[in-house]
Design an enzyme around this catalytic site. Structure first.
Site, PDB file in Angstrom:
ATOM      1  N   GLU A 115       0.836  -1.203   0.000  1.00 45.55           N
ATOM      2  CA  GLU A 115       0.000   0.000   0.000  1.00 45.55           C
ATOM      3  C   GLU A 115       0.872   1.256   0.000  1.00 45.55           C
ATOM      4  OE1 GLU A 115      -3.431   2.537   0.298  1.00 45.55           O
ATOM      5  OE2 GLU A 115      -2.940   0.594  -0.579  1.00 45.55           O
ATOM      6  N   TYR A 116       1.925   1.237   0.805  1.00 46.22           N
ATOM      7  CA  TYR A 116       2.863   2.379   0.838  1.00 46.22           C
ATOM      8  C   TYR A 116       3.459   2.589  -0.557  1.00 46.22           C
ATOM      9  CZ  TYR A 116       6.803   5.341   2.224  1.00 46.22           C
ATOM     10  OH  TYR A 116       7.695   6.373   2.332  1.00 46.22           O
ATOM     11  N   ASP A 117       3.914   1.507  -1.187  1.00 48.28           N
ATOM     12  CA  ASP A 117       4.533   1.602  -2.505  1.00 48.28           C
ATOM     13  C   ASP A 117       3.541   2.131  -3.547  1.00 48.28           C
ATOM     14  OD1 ASP A 117       6.825   0.600  -1.392  1.00 48.28           O
ATOM     15  OD2 ASP A 117       6.490  -1.460  -2.086  1.00 48.28           O
ATOM     16  N   GLU A 168      23.377   6.996  28.026  1.00 49.04           N
ATOM     17  CA  GLU A 168      22.850   6.636  26.713  1.00 49.04           C
ATOM     18  C   GLU A 168      23.826   5.699  26.001  1.00 49.04           C
ATOM     19  OE1 GLU A 168      21.135  10.369  24.676  1.00 49.04           O
ATOM     20  OE2 GLU A 168      22.536  11.128  26.181  1.00 49.04           O
ATOM     21  N   LYS A 180      26.266   4.533  23.213  1.00 48.91           N
ATOM     22  CA  LYS A 180      27.134   5.262  22.279  1.00 48.91           C
ATOM     23  C   LYS A 180      27.081   4.545  20.934  1.00 48.91           C
ATOM     24  CE  LYS A 180      31.768   7.206  21.797  1.00 48.91           C
ATOM     25  NZ  LYS A 180      32.037   6.662  20.456  1.00 48.91           N
ATOM     26  N   ASP A 234      27.787   3.496  17.242  1.00 46.65           N
ATOM     27  CA  ASP A 234      29.011   3.493  16.450  1.00 46.65           C
ATOM     28  C   ASP A 234      28.664   3.898  15.021  1.00 46.65           C
ATOM     29  OD1 ASP A 234      31.662   3.222  15.887  1.00 46.65           O
ATOM     30  OD2 ASP A 234      31.669   1.044  15.806  1.00 46.65           O
ATOM     31  N   TYR A 253      20.269  12.676  19.636  1.00 42.93           N
ATOM     32  CA  TYR A 253      20.685  12.636  21.040  1.00 42.93           C
ATOM     33  C   TYR A 253      20.835  14.012  21.678  1.00 42.93           C
ATOM     34  CZ  TYR A 253      25.323  13.446  18.941  1.00 42.93           C
ATOM     35  OH  TYR A 253      26.379  13.948  18.224  1.00 42.93           O
ATOM     36  N   LYS A 302      34.325   3.693  26.862  1.00 48.17           N
ATOM     37  CA  LYS A 302      34.587   2.823  25.708  1.00 48.17           C
ATOM     38  C   LYS A 302      34.681   1.372  26.183  1.00 48.17           C
ATOM     39  CE  LYS A 302      35.234   4.406  22.155  1.00 48.17           C
ATOM     40  NZ  LYS A 302      36.290   5.129  21.435  1.00 48.17           N
ATOM     41  N   CYS A 331      57.192 -24.620  -0.083  1.00 47.57           N
ATOM     42  CA  CYS A 331      56.181 -23.575  -0.357  1.00 47.57           C
ATOM     43  C   CYS A 331      54.866 -24.204  -0.796  1.00 47.57           C
ATOM     44  CB  CYS A 331      56.708 -22.641  -1.453  1.00 47.57           C
ATOM     45  SG  CYS A 331      55.490 -21.408  -1.969  1.00 47.57           S
ATOM     46  N   CYS A 357      54.471 -23.032  -4.802  1.00 46.98           N
ATOM     47  CA  CYS A 357      55.370 -23.456  -5.892  1.00 46.98           C
ATOM     48  C   CYS A 357      56.241 -24.654  -5.527  1.00 46.98           C
ATOM     49  CB  CYS A 357      56.255 -22.287  -6.317  1.00 46.98           C
ATOM     50  SG  CYS A 357      57.454 -21.795  -5.059  1.00 46.98           S
ATOM     51  N   CYS A 405      59.679 -18.266   1.210  1.00 49.95           N
ATOM     52  CA  CYS A 405      59.943 -18.839  -0.112  1.00 49.95           C
ATOM     53  C   CYS A 405      60.788 -17.823  -0.875  1.00 49.95           C
ATOM     54  CB  CYS A 405      58.634 -19.094  -0.857  1.00 49.95           C
ATOM     55  SG  CYS A 405      58.870 -19.579  -2.584  1.00 49.95           S
ATOM     56  N   CYS A 454      57.708 -17.526  -7.884  1.00 52.20           N
ATOM     57  CA  CYS A 454      56.573 -18.100  -7.133  1.00 52.20           C
ATOM     58  C   CYS A 454      55.300 -17.337  -7.499  1.00 52.20           C
ATOM     59  CB  CYS A 454      56.838 -17.987  -5.628  1.00 52.20           C
ATOM     60  SG  CYS A 454      55.434 -18.511  -4.615  1.00 52.20           S
TER      61      CYS A 454
END
Length: 668
Positions: free
Chosen positions: A36-38, A113, A115, A117, A222, A310, A404, A407, A422, A427
């Site tokens: 409906e929104y669309d 509150e 924090k 990121d 905030y 933190k 190695c 190689c 090596c 290589c």
């Protein structure tokens, strides 16, 4: 329909869709299905395209994203956006509380509150209409990212009251959006974002609003820049007022009567943070009363009435399923832990470096072990230790190979080195990794030539060395997986543009042993051209302060190799620049530059310069940029979210500048 009827229908659709948007993205209580929104949105888009005179800035169609911008304009914040001081443990919080009490006594409360990121932004409204949004920048001046912020559906384009106000918030990318974005990027062969914060910042600080619109960002408000005549007397009242206006605030907040309650709140979220749909990296603690905030005041860079706790590096337990080996461009064979996927500090971790065989022995790591994984600095995954008591006897010892894995040449351990290496110059792994290094950001910076594309080109025998990159044709590229017409054109343009890079980028890209980006810049500045450097003697090289005997030997040996001389001739023939293009070398005396002879440490996020740009400009003026703070450090440049380096500098009494002060000195 007549114009009056059209205008009314458009206005009704705008109001209705804005209300549905608020219910879905702010209240999390949708009242109509998406279909409906669309349907209503499509009707509004069609009407506004036919009758553009009735399109308004607060129309929900403005969230779709418009034309690509040329650049971001600078915006001066009416009230500075100060960064917060950091706390890392309980004692830091109690010290903060003690400082508060010394100034205002014991009669006050805190608001705690989460924090978020993400990316700090400022939103300005005039008479209730969203008119401008900006990044924090250096706290005084940010960048105008209004077009990108309009695409965030939880930002109201029209407030519930016709107020003129500036508010602050944190734009972020929910985990679900982050995982979906990285899935798409991997399918396209693009480098995935390291974490949701980088993804959010990258989305908002690019010039195409349509990209921001596609990435499903969110925001929590905030604070208010200036409460003015609103009658608000506390931070908690301000948050309630923001909700009343129609903003989305974070409900996971608490008013605390004392520091013990604050610490209890902090500790509870150390455990609970992974239950959220978004990343947090700490808790923000503020004195609630605005009058008491005014009395407490601010320092040059942060308010005395607030602090950010933190979180410590998160540790989780998972199973080490296997150990894989990779061969780097210098031939070093590195073991990597393959883990049962586990979320650590906001991202899913499946691999962790084990560095070398000695570390595996030291930590007694076996395949099949339960291991503790953490992110060093919340960035690099590492195996911290083994839970030996969980062993069942099915675990297997790991032994480094003698040959190695790429190689099959015999591996050697050079004198004084822990790593196995090596030394076969042909290589394929070393060649491939060398190509990846050559096109990387700090080297030739060829956008679109990521690790996956280089691997495709190498596997298809289209590139055997770096000179082959400049011989690639449209016909060769168009046949590769996920390389369409536009991608090929962009890549060829990026390759062509890289030919104009200054000499130091080419030197670093060539991967001369012991020559990092800083030494490459020094060599380019001192010698000016590739030919002069290639003919330099050991004596000429060691006469330069930053060049030691080991590096000088490596440089001379490199340019004596016939294949290197042939490679450089091929690059020249392709039009790759062989000269230094930066500022001329300066005579490094204290009388000419404040930075001459000083050791400087950069920490935190800079707003107007990248870390590399700041480093280069300081070094061009004779300074030495170090990675850690010690008694020998002369100056620390602290950006946003500066952490332990800033704390150590303050403990040692070392001078600290903000970015604004740095720019003043750099432009003298």
């Amino acid at each position: 329909m007549d114009l009056q009827t059209v205008e009314k229908r458009i206005k009704d659709l705008q109001n209705l869709l804005n209300q549905y948007n608020y219910e879905y993205h702010v209240l999390d209580k949708p009242s109509v299905p998406d279909a409906e929104y669309d349907r209503l949105m499509l009707e509004l888009v069609e009407l506004e395209s036919q009758f553009p005179q009735f399109k308004t800035p607060d129309s929900p169609t403005q969230r779709i994203g418009g034309e690509v911008l040329d650049t971001f304009k600078k915006v001066e914040h009416r009230t500075p956006m100060l960064s917060l001081s950091n706390a890392f443990n309980e004692q830091d919080l109690r010290d903060f509380d003690r400082r508060i009490r010394q100034i205002i006594g014991n009669d006050f409360s805190y608001v705690c509150e989460l924090k978020i990121d993400g990316l700090a932004v400022s939103l300005r409204y005039e008479n209730g209409i969203f008119v401008q949004g900006a990044t924090r920048g250096d706290g005084t001046t940010g960048e105008d990212i209004t077009a990108n912020l309009r695409t965030i559906r939880s930002i109201p384009l029209r407030l519930n009251e016709p107020v003129t106000i500036e508010v602050r918030g944190e734009a972020f990318m929910p985990r679900r959006s982050f995982e979906a974005l990285n899935k798409v990027r991997k399918e396209r062969g693009e480098e995935p974002f390291a974490n949701p914060r980088n993804a959010a910042a990258g989305s908002l600080r690019q010039l195409d609003p349509r990209i921001a619109a596609s990435r499903n960002l969110d925001i929590f408000l905030y604070g208010i820049g200036d409460v003015g005549e609103t009658g608000i007397t506390s931070h908690s009242e301000g948050l309630d007022f923001l909700e009343k206006l129609g903003f989305k605030t974070n409900k996971e907040r608490k008013t605390c009567a004392n520091i013990d309650e604050v610490i209890e709140f902090v500790n509870s979220w150390v455990e609970k943070r992974q239950s959220l749909a978004y990343d947090i990296d700490g808790i923000v603690i503020k004195v609630d009363s605005l009058e008491q905030q005014r009395v407490l005041g601010t320092t040059a860079k942060s308010p005395r009435w607030a602090i950010a706790y933190k979180f410590p590096a998160e540790e989780v337990v998972t199973i080490l399923k296997d150990i894989e080996l990779s061969v780097g461009r210098t031939g070093v064979v590195t073991p990597t832990a393959i883990l049962e996927p586990v979320r650590v500090a906001g991202t899913v971790v499946q691999r962790a470096s084990l560095h070398n065989e000695d570390l595996i022995r030291e930590k007694d790591i076996k395949i099949g072990d339960h291991v503790v994984v953490k992110k060093a600095g919340d960035i690099i995954p590492e195996v911290a230790n083994v839970l030996a008591d969980k062993r069942t006897g099915e675990e297997k010892d790991f032994h480094m190979p003698t040959h190695c894995p790429e190689c099959e040449s015999e591996l050697v351990r050079l004198n004084g080195e822990v790593a196995l290496r090596c030394i076969n110059p042909k290589c394929p792994a070393q060649i491939r990794e060398g190509l990846i290094h050559f096109v990387s950001r700090n080297a030739m910076n060829i956008e679109g030539l990521g690790e996956k594309v280089i691997s495709q080109l190498f596997s298809a025998n289209l590139v055997h060395d770096v000179a082959d990159i400049y011989k690639l044709t449209r016909e060769q590229l168009i046949g590769l997986e996920r390389m369409g017409e536009k991608s090929v054109n962009n890549l060829l343009q990026a390759i062509e543009a890289s030919k104009q890079n200054s000499l130091e980028r080419l030197l670093f890209g060539l991967g001369i042993r012991h020559v990092g980006a800083k030494a490459a810049k020094t060599l380019a500045m001192e010698f000016g051209t590739m030919d002069r450097l290639a003919s330099a003697s050991r004596e000429e090289l060691t006469a330069i302060n930053e060049i030691g005997e080991k590096m000088a030997d490596s440089i001379v040996t490199f340019f004596e190799m016939e294949e290197v001389r042939e490679l450089i001739q091929e690059l020249k023939a392709s039009g790759v620049n062989m000269e230094y293009k930066g500022p001329a070398p300066v005579t490094r005396t204290e009388s000419e530059s404040f930075f001459s002879g000083k050791t400087i440490v950069l920490t935190g996020k800079l707003a107007q310069l990248t870390r590399n740009e700041a480093k280069e400009r300081i070094e061009a003026l004779g300074g030495n940029v170090a990675g850690s703070v010690s008694k020998k450090t002369d100056l620390v440049i602290a950006g946003e979210d500066a952490g332990s380096k800033l704390t150590k500098a303050e403990e040692l009494g070392i001078e600290v500048w903000n970015e604004e002060r740095l720019l003043e000195e750099l432009t003298k």
